[in-house]
Design a protein around this motif. Structure first.
Motif, PDB file in Angstrom:
ATOM      1  N   ALA A  58      12.748  20.199 -38.613  1.00  0.00           N
ATOM      2  CA  ALA A  58      13.051  20.062 -37.182  1.00  0.00           C
ATOM      3  C   ALA A  58      14.097  21.097 -36.764  1.00  0.00           C
ATOM      4  N   LYS A  59      14.285  21.210 -35.470  1.00  0.00           N
ATOM      5  CA  LYS A  59      15.287  22.162 -34.976  1.00  0.00           C
ATOM      6  C   LYS A  59      16.647  21.843 -35.598  1.00  0.00           C
ATOM      7  N   PRO A  60      17.390  22.881 -35.985  1.00  0.00           N
ATOM      8  CA  PRO A  60      18.700  22.626 -36.604  1.00  0.00           C
ATOM      9  C   PRO A  60      19.699  22.098 -35.578  1.00  0.00           C
ATOM     10  N   ASP A  61      20.785  21.566 -36.091  1.00  0.00           N
ATOM     11  CA  ASP A  61      21.881  21.105 -35.233  1.00  0.00           C
ATOM     12  C   ASP A  61      22.738  22.321 -34.889  1.00  0.00           C
ATOM     13  N   ARG A  62      22.701  22.715 -33.623  1.00  0.00           N
ATOM     14  CA  ARG A  62      23.432  23.915 -33.187  1.00  0.00           C
ATOM     15  C   ARG A  62      24.683  23.568 -32.391  1.00  0.00           C
ATOM     16  N   LEU A  63      25.017  22.268 -32.289  1.00  0.00           N
ATOM     17  CA  LEU A  63      26.087  21.885 -31.357  1.00  0.00           C
ATOM     18  C   LEU A  63      27.476  22.347 -31.792  1.00  0.00           C
ATOM     19  N   ALA A  64      27.611  22.732 -33.074  1.00  0.00           N
ATOM     20  CA  ALA A  64      28.895  23.289 -33.511  1.00  0.00           C
ATOM     21  C   ALA A  64      28.763  24.782 -33.820  1.00  0.00           C
ATOM     22  N   ALA A  65      27.613  25.347 -33.531  1.00  0.00           N
ATOM     23  CA  ALA A  65      27.375  26.760 -33.879  1.00  0.00           C
ATOM     24  C   ALA A  65      28.135  27.685 -32.923  1.00  0.00           C
ATOM     25  N   LEU A  66      28.286  28.913 -33.363  1.00  0.00           N
ATOM     26  CA  LEU A  66      29.051  29.900 -32.584  1.00  0.00           C
ATOM     27  C   LEU A  66      28.547  30.015 -31.144  1.00  0.00           C
ATOM     28  N   CYS A  67      27.236  30.019 -30.968  1.00  0.00           N
ATOM     29  CA  CYS A  67      26.662  30.143 -29.620  1.00  0.00           C
ATOM     30  C   CYS A  67      27.134  29.002 -28.724  1.00  0.00           C
ATOM     31  N   VAL A  68      27.064  27.784 -29.231  1.00  0.00           N
ATOM     32  CA  VAL A  68      27.388  26.609 -28.410  1.00  0.00           C
ATOM     33  C   VAL A  68      28.903  26.470 -28.245  1.00  0.00           C
ATOM     34  N   ARG A  69      29.653  26.821 -29.296  1.00  0.00           N
ATOM     35  CA  ARG A  69      31.122  26.777 -29.133  1.00  0.00           C
ATOM     36  C   ARG A  69      31.576  27.813 -28.101  1.00  0.00           C
ATOM     37  N   THR A  70      30.868  28.924 -28.067  1.00  0.00           N
ATOM     38  CA  THR A  70      31.187  29.929 -27.044  1.00  0.00           C
ATOM     39  C   THR A  70      30.877  29.372 -25.658  1.00  0.00           C
ATOM     40  N   CYS A  71      29.810  28.619 -25.556  1.00  0.00           N
ATOM     41  CA  CYS A  71      29.454  27.997 -24.278  1.00  0.00           C
ATOM     42  C   CYS A  71      30.538  27.005 -23.842  1.00  0.00           C
ATOM     43  N   ILE A  72      31.041  26.222 -24.793  1.00  0.00           N
ATOM     44  CA  ILE A  72      32.114  25.271 -24.461  1.00  0.00           C
ATOM     45  C   ILE A  72      33.295  26.037 -23.865  1.00  0.00           C
ATOM     46  N   HIS A  73      33.671  27.114 -24.546  1.00  0.00           N
ATOM     47  CA  HIS A  73      34.806  27.910 -24.078  1.00  0.00           C
ATOM     48  C   HIS A  73      34.532  28.479 -22.681  1.00  0.00           C
ATOM     49  N   GLU A  74      33.334  28.981 -22.488  1.00  0.00           N
ATOM     50  CA  GLU A  74      32.971  29.576 -21.197  1.00  0.00           C
ATOM     51  C   GLU A  74      33.018  28.520 -20.081  1.00  0.00           C
TER      52      GLU A  74
ATOM     53  N   ARG B 187      18.012  28.423 -38.408  1.00  0.00           N
ATOM     54  CA  ARG B 187      18.027  27.681 -39.683  1.00  0.00           C
ATOM     55  C   ARG B 187      18.785  28.446 -40.767  1.00  0.00           C
ATOM     56  N   LYS B 188      18.862  29.778 -40.603  1.00  0.00           N
ATOM     57  CA  LYS B 188      19.580  30.598 -41.602  1.00  0.00           C
ATOM     58  C   LYS B 188      21.039  30.820 -41.211  1.00  0.00           C
ATOM     59  N   CYS B 189      21.399  30.335 -40.058  1.00  0.00           N
ATOM     60  CA  CYS B 189      22.712  30.640 -39.478  1.00  0.00           C
ATOM     61  C   CYS B 189      23.836  29.957 -40.250  1.00  0.00           C
ATOM     62  N   LYS B 190      24.889  30.729 -40.536  1.00  0.00           N
ATOM     63  CA  LYS B 190      26.053  30.171 -41.240  1.00  0.00           C
ATOM     64  C   LYS B 190      27.273  30.143 -40.327  1.00  0.00           C
ATOM     65  N   ASN B 191      27.015  30.074 -39.040  1.00  0.00           N
ATOM     66  CA  ASN B 191      28.103  30.124 -38.059  1.00  0.00           C
ATOM     67  C   ASN B 191      28.370  28.766 -37.423  1.00  0.00           C
ATOM     68  N   GLY B 192      28.187  27.711 -38.224  1.00  0.00           N
ATOM     69  CA  GLY B 192      28.439  26.364 -37.698  1.00  0.00           C
ATOM     70  C   GLY B 192      27.167  25.620 -37.344  1.00  0.00           C
ATOM     71  N   ALA B 193      26.018  26.238 -37.569  1.00  0.00           N
ATOM     72  CA  ALA B 193      24.746  25.507 -37.401  1.00  0.00           C
ATOM     73  C   ALA B 193      24.469  24.741 -38.692  1.00  0.00           C
TER      74      ALA B 193
END
Ligand code: SF4
Ligand code: SF4
Length: 288
Positions: A237-253, A222-228
Protein backbone atom coordinates in the motif's frame (compact mmCIF):
# COMPACT_ATOMS: atom_id res chain seq x y z
CA UNK A 1 -34.66 12.46 19.72
CA UNK A 2 -34.84 14.84 16.74
CA UNK A 3 -31.85 14.41 14.47
CA UNK A 4 -31.11 18.13 14.70
CA UNK A 5 -30.65 17.64 18.46
CA UNK A 6 -28.42 14.62 17.94
CA UNK A 7 -25.66 16.35 15.99
CA UNK A 8 -24.56 18.91 18.63
CA UNK A 9 -24.79 16.32 21.40
CA UNK A 10 -22.76 13.83 19.38
CA UNK A 11 -20.15 16.49 18.59
CA UNK A 12 -19.92 17.46 22.24
CA UNK A 13 -19.48 13.82 23.23
CA UNK A 14 -16.90 13.20 20.51
CA UNK A 15 -14.88 16.19 21.71
CA UNK A 16 -15.16 14.98 25.31
CA UNK A 17 -13.57 11.66 24.28
CA UNK A 18 -10.75 13.40 22.45
CA UNK A 19 -11.87 14.08 18.88
CA UNK A 20 -10.13 17.08 17.33
CA UNK A 21 -12.03 16.88 14.04
CA UNK A 22 -15.60 15.73 13.36
CA UNK A 23 -17.40 15.81 10.02
CA UNK A 24 -20.60 14.38 8.54
CA UNK A 25 -21.50 13.30 5.01
CA UNK A 26 -24.79 11.97 3.71
CA UNK A 27 -25.13 8.68 1.86
CA UNK A 28 -25.90 10.57 -1.36
CA UNK A 29 -22.38 11.99 -1.42
CA UNK A 30 -21.00 8.46 -1.81
CA UNK A 31 -23.35 7.54 -4.66
CA UNK A 32 -20.55 7.44 -7.26
CA UNK A 33 -18.06 5.55 -5.12
CA UNK A 34 -17.24 2.03 -6.30
CA UNK A 35 -18.75 -0.72 -4.08
CA UNK A 36 -15.27 -2.02 -3.15
CA UNK A 37 -14.55 1.27 -1.35
CA UNK A 38 -18.07 2.39 -0.49
CA UNK A 39 -18.94 2.56 3.23
CA UNK A 40 -22.56 1.83 2.38
CA UNK A 41 -21.59 -1.53 0.90
CA UNK A 42 -20.67 -2.42 4.50
CA UNK A 43 -23.89 -1.05 6.00
CA UNK A 44 -26.49 -0.51 3.24
CA UNK A 45 -29.10 0.79 5.72
CA UNK A 46 -26.68 3.47 6.86
CA UNK A 47 -27.53 7.09 6.20
CA UNK A 48 -24.49 9.04 7.37
CA UNK A 49 -20.74 8.76 7.47
CA UNK A 50 -19.12 10.36 10.50
CA UNK A 51 -15.41 11.02 10.24
CA UNK A 52 -13.47 11.52 13.45
CA UNK A 53 -9.89 12.76 13.53
CA UNK A 54 -7.18 13.34 16.05
CA UNK A 55 -4.14 15.48 15.45
CA UNK A 56 -0.65 14.11 15.14
CA UNK A 57 0.95 16.24 17.80
CA UNK A 58 3.60 18.47 16.30
CA UNK A 59 6.03 17.25 18.94
CA UNK A 60 5.70 13.69 17.64
CA UNK A 61 7.37 14.96 14.46
CA UNK A 62 10.18 16.78 16.21
CA UNK A 63 12.60 13.84 16.33
CA UNK A 64 12.03 13.13 12.64
CA UNK A 65 12.53 16.79 11.77
CA UNK A 66 15.83 16.75 13.65
CA UNK A 67 16.76 13.32 12.27
CA UNK A 68 17.38 12.01 15.78
CA UNK A 69 14.30 9.98 16.77
CA UNK A 70 11.98 8.16 14.41
CA UNK A 71 10.52 5.61 16.80
CA UNK A 72 8.32 7.94 18.79
CA UNK A 73 6.58 9.17 15.63
CA UNK A 74 5.85 5.58 14.67
CA UNK A 75 4.15 5.16 18.08
CA UNK A 76 2.53 8.46 19.07
CA UNK A 77 2.10 9.67 15.48
CA UNK A 78 1.10 6.42 13.87
CA UNK A 79 0.55 2.99 15.46
CA UNK A 80 -0.69 4.07 18.89
CA UNK A 81 -2.67 6.94 17.41
CA UNK A 82 -4.51 4.59 15.02
CA UNK A 83 -4.70 1.48 17.19
CA UNK A 84 -5.28 2.96 20.63
CA UNK A 85 -6.16 6.65 20.89
CA UNK A 86 -8.32 6.92 17.76
CA UNK A 87 -9.86 3.48 18.12
CA UNK A 88 -10.94 4.21 21.68
CA UNK A 89 -12.44 7.54 20.60
CA UNK A 90 -14.30 5.86 17.73
CA UNK A 91 -15.56 3.11 20.04
CA UNK A 92 -16.89 5.65 22.56
CA UNK A 93 -18.76 7.60 19.86
CA UNK A 94 -20.16 4.31 18.54
CA UNK A 95 -21.43 3.54 22.05
CA UNK A 96 -23.00 6.99 22.25
CA UNK A 97 -25.04 6.26 19.11
CA UNK A 98 -25.98 2.73 20.18
CA UNK A 99 -27.16 4.00 23.57
CA UNK A 100 -29.65 6.16 21.66
CA UNK A 101 -30.95 3.31 19.52
CA UNK A 102 -28.94 3.97 16.35
CA UNK A 103 -26.85 1.36 14.65
CA UNK A 104 -23.25 2.47 14.26
CA UNK A 105 -20.43 0.67 12.47
CA UNK A 106 -16.89 1.64 13.46
CA UNK A 107 -14.38 1.45 10.62
CA UNK A 108 -10.60 1.32 10.96
CA UNK A 109 -8.55 3.12 8.27
CA UNK A 110 -7.20 0.10 6.44
CA UNK A 111 -5.52 1.05 3.17
CA UNK A 112 -7.74 0.79 0.10
CA UNK A 113 -5.09 -1.45 -1.47
CA UNK A 114 -6.23 -4.13 1.01
CA UNK A 115 -9.67 -4.37 -0.56
CA UNK A 116 -11.02 -7.53 -2.09
CA UNK A 117 -8.65 -9.99 -0.43
CA UNK A 118 -11.52 -12.36 0.26
CA UNK A 119 -14.07 -14.03 -2.00
CA UNK A 120 -17.43 -12.46 -2.78
CA UNK A 121 -20.17 -14.25 -0.82
CA UNK A 122 -22.86 -13.70 -3.46
CA UNK A 123 -23.19 -12.40 -6.97
CA UNK A 124 -23.26 -8.62 -7.07
CA UNK A 125 -21.55 -8.17 -3.71
CA UNK A 126 -18.03 -6.75 -3.52
CA UNK A 127 -15.47 -9.17 -2.12
CA UNK A 128 -14.49 -8.62 1.51
CA UNK A 129 -13.03 -6.53 2.83
CA UNK A 130 -14.57 -3.32 1.53
CA UNK A 131 -12.05 -0.60 2.45
CA UNK A 132 -13.41 2.97 2.42
CA UNK A 133 -11.08 5.64 1.10
CA UNK A 134 -10.45 7.96 4.05
CA UNK A 135 -8.98 10.72 1.90
CA UNK A 136 -12.18 10.83 -0.08
CA UNK A 137 -14.26 10.69 3.11
CA UNK A 138 -12.35 13.62 4.61
CA UNK A 139 -13.28 15.76 1.62
CA UNK A 140 -16.90 14.53 1.49
CA UNK A 141 -17.32 15.19 5.24
CA UNK A 142 -16.19 18.79 4.72
CA UNK A 143 -13.08 18.39 6.83
CA UNK A 144 -10.30 18.96 4.35
CA UNK A 145 -8.85 18.84 0.87
CA UNK A 146 -6.16 16.89 -0.90
CA UNK A 147 -3.13 19.14 -1.17
CA UNK A 148 -0.58 19.23 -3.97
CA UNK A 149 1.58 16.84 -1.87
CA UNK A 150 -1.15 14.18 -2.18
CA UNK A 151 -2.12 14.16 1.50
CA UNK A 152 -5.27 15.45 3.21
CA UNK A 153 -4.87 18.98 4.56
CA UNK A 154 -7.28 20.40 7.12
CA UNK A 155 -7.72 24.06 8.10
CA UNK A 156 -6.82 23.09 11.67
CA UNK A 157 -3.67 21.00 11.33
CA UNK A 158 -2.65 20.91 7.68
CA UNK A 159 -1.44 17.33 7.07
CA UNK A 160 -1.17 16.40 10.79
CA UNK A 161 -4.08 14.05 11.58
CA UNK A 162 -5.35 10.50 11.41
CA UNK A 163 -8.92 9.31 11.04
CA UNK A 164 -11.54 6.75 11.96
CA UNK A 165 -15.04 6.41 10.60
CA UNK A 166 -18.52 5.50 11.80
CA UNK A 167 -21.35 4.56 9.44
CA UNK A 168 -24.69 5.05 11.15
CA UNK A 169 -28.37 4.77 10.33
CA UNK A 170 -28.94 8.08 12.11
CA UNK A 171 -29.69 10.66 9.45
CA UNK A 172 -27.51 13.58 10.46
CA UNK A 173 -27.16 16.84 8.56
CA UNK A 174 -24.10 16.80 6.30
CA UNK A 175 -21.41 19.44 6.68
CA UNK A 176 -20.70 21.68 3.70
CA UNK A 177 -17.76 20.69 1.55
CA UNK A 178 -14.81 22.95 2.28
CA UNK A 179 -14.62 25.90 -0.11
CA UNK A 180 -11.51 27.82 0.86
CA UNK A 181 -8.26 26.21 -0.33
CA UNK A 182 -5.60 25.36 2.25
CA UNK A 183 -2.77 24.38 -0.13
CA UNK A 184 -1.29 27.50 -1.70
CA UNK A 185 0.30 25.51 -4.53
CA UNK A 186 3.74 26.76 -3.44
CA UNK A 187 5.33 23.57 -4.78
CA UNK A 188 7.81 23.39 -1.88
CA UNK A 189 6.88 19.79 -1.07
CA UNK A 190 8.06 18.86 -4.57
CA UNK A 191 11.09 21.15 -4.49
CA UNK A 192 12.58 19.58 -1.35
CA UNK A 193 11.97 15.97 -2.37
CA UNK A 194 15.44 14.47 -2.89
CA UNK A 195 13.98 11.73 -5.10
CA UNK A 196 11.93 13.95 -7.39
CA UNK A 197 8.82 11.93 -6.57
CA UNK A 198 6.28 14.74 -6.97
CA UNK A 199 5.90 16.07 -10.50
CA UNK A 200 3.36 17.81 -12.71
CA UNK A 201 -0.22 18.43 -11.75
CA UNK A 202 -3.59 16.77 -12.14
CA UNK A 203 -7.10 17.78 -11.16
CA UNK A 204 -8.81 15.57 -8.59
CA UNK A 205 -12.56 16.08 -8.28
CA UNK A 206 -14.43 14.84 -5.19
CA UNK A 207 -18.01 15.81 -4.39
CA UNK A 208 -17.80 18.64 -6.93
CA UNK A 209 -14.65 20.02 -5.31
CA UNK A 210 -11.67 20.37 -7.64
CA UNK A 211 -8.16 20.07 -6.26
CA UNK A 212 -4.79 20.45 -7.99
CA UNK A 213 -2.64 17.50 -6.93
CA UNK A 214 0.86 16.47 -7.98
CA UNK A 215 1.63 13.14 -9.60
CA UNK A 216 3.24 11.12 -6.83
CA UNK A 217 5.60 8.27 -7.67
CA UNK A 218 4.83 6.05 -4.68
CA UNK A 219 7.47 3.55 -5.77
CA UNK A 220 10.06 6.24 -5.15
CA UNK A 221 8.38 7.17 -1.85
CA UNK A 222 8.73 3.51 -0.77
CA UNK A 223 12.51 3.93 -1.12
CA UNK A 224 12.54 7.26 0.68
CA UNK A 225 14.70 7.57 3.80
CA UNK A 226 13.57 11.08 4.64
CA UNK A 227 10.96 10.20 7.24
CA UNK A 228 8.67 8.12 5.04
CA UNK A 229 7.74 4.71 6.43
CA UNK A 230 6.42 1.56 4.77
CA UNK A 231 2.68 1.14 5.25
CA UNK A 232 2.60 -0.83 8.50
CA UNK A 233 -0.68 -2.55 7.58
CA UNK A 234 0.14 -3.64 4.05
CA UNK A 235 3.59 -3.45 2.50
CA UNK A 236 2.32 -2.86 -1.05
CA UNK A 237 0.00 0.00 0.00
CA UNK A 238 0.99 3.64 -0.21
CA UNK A 239 3.72 4.42 2.33
CA UNK A 240 3.19 6.65 5.34
CA UNK A 241 4.47 10.04 4.20
CA UNK A 242 3.09 12.15 7.06
CA UNK A 243 6.52 12.54 8.66
CA UNK A 244 8.45 12.67 5.38
CA UNK A 245 10.47 15.68 4.29
CA UNK A 246 7.82 16.73 1.75
CA UNK A 247 5.01 16.78 4.31
CA UNK A 248 7.12 18.32 7.08
CA UNK A 249 7.98 21.07 4.63
CA UNK A 250 4.27 21.54 4.02
CA UNK A 251 3.66 21.88 7.77
CA UNK A 252 6.32 24.57 7.93
CA UNK A 253 4.91 26.36 4.89
CA UNK A 254 1.30 26.33 6.11
CA UNK A 255 2.32 27.54 9.56
CA UNK A 256 4.56 30.28 8.19
CA UNK A 257 1.84 31.46 5.80
CA UNK A 258 -0.73 31.28 8.64
CA UNK A 259 -2.94 29.02 6.58
CA UNK A 260 -3.77 26.70 9.49
CA UNK A 261 -5.25 27.36 12.92
CA UNK A 262 -3.05 25.23 15.20
CA UNK A 263 0.09 27.35 15.33
CA UNK A 264 2.93 27.72 17.81
CA UNK A 265 5.14 30.39 19.30
CA UNK A 266 8.22 28.93 17.61
CA UNK A 267 8.68 27.88 14.04
CA UNK A 268 8.54 24.14 13.20
CA UNK A 269 11.65 24.26 11.02
CA UNK A 270 14.51 25.82 12.88
CA UNK A 271 17.43 25.08 10.53
CA UNK A 272 18.13 23.60 7.11
CA UNK A 273 16.38 20.25 6.75
CA UNK A 274 18.42 17.06 6.50
CA UNK A 275 17.88 14.95 3.40
CA UNK A 276 19.10 11.63 2.01
CA UNK A 277 19.12 11.21 -1.74
CA UNK A 278 18.49 8.11 -3.84
CA UNK A 279 22.19 7.16 -3.57
CA UNK A 280 22.02 7.32 0.26
CA UNK A 281 24.07 10.48 0.24
CA UNK A 282 23.13 12.88 3.00
CA UNK A 283 22.75 16.57 2.44
CA UNK A 284 20.78 19.56 3.65
CA UNK A 285 18.02 21.37 1.84
CA UNK A 286 16.70 24.85 2.33
CA UNK A 287 13.16 23.82 3.10
CA UNK A 288 12.13 27.33 4.07
S1 SF4 B 1 7.91 10.62 0.76
FE1 SF4 B 1 10.05 11.03 0.28
S2 SF4 B 1 10.26 10.48 -1.88
FE2 SF4 B 1 8.08 10.69 -1.46
S3 SF4 B 1 7.59 12.81 -2.00
FE3 SF4 B 1 8.05 12.79 0.18
S4 SF4 B 1 10.23 13.27 0.37
FE4 SF4 B 1 9.81 12.68 -1.76
S1 SF4 C 1 4.02 22.37 0.42
FE1 SF4 C 1 2.86 23.95 -0.66
S2 SF4 C 1 2.19 22.97 -2.59
FE2 SF4 C 1 2.87 21.33 -1.23
S3 SF4 C 1 0.95 20.65 -0.30
FE3 SF4 C 1 1.90 22.13 1.09
S4 SF4 C 1 1.00 24.13 0.58
FE4 SF4 C 1 0.56 22.69 -1.10
Amino acid sequence: MFMSDLKPLLMEHARSVGADLIGFASKERFADVVPEENPFAIFPEGETVILLGKRITRGALRGVEEGTNFGDYTLFGSAWLDDNFNSLMCYEVTRFLEDRGFEAVPIFPNPTEAKGMGVSVAEGKPAPNVTPDFQLAAVLCGLGEIGYCGEVLTPEYGPRQRWQMIITDAKIEADPILKEPICNQCGKCAEVCPLGAITGIKTVKIGGKKMAVGNIDYNLCRKCKNGAFPNRLLARAKPDRLAALCVRTCIHELETQKRIKNTFANSFRKRYAWAIDIYDKSTYVDGD
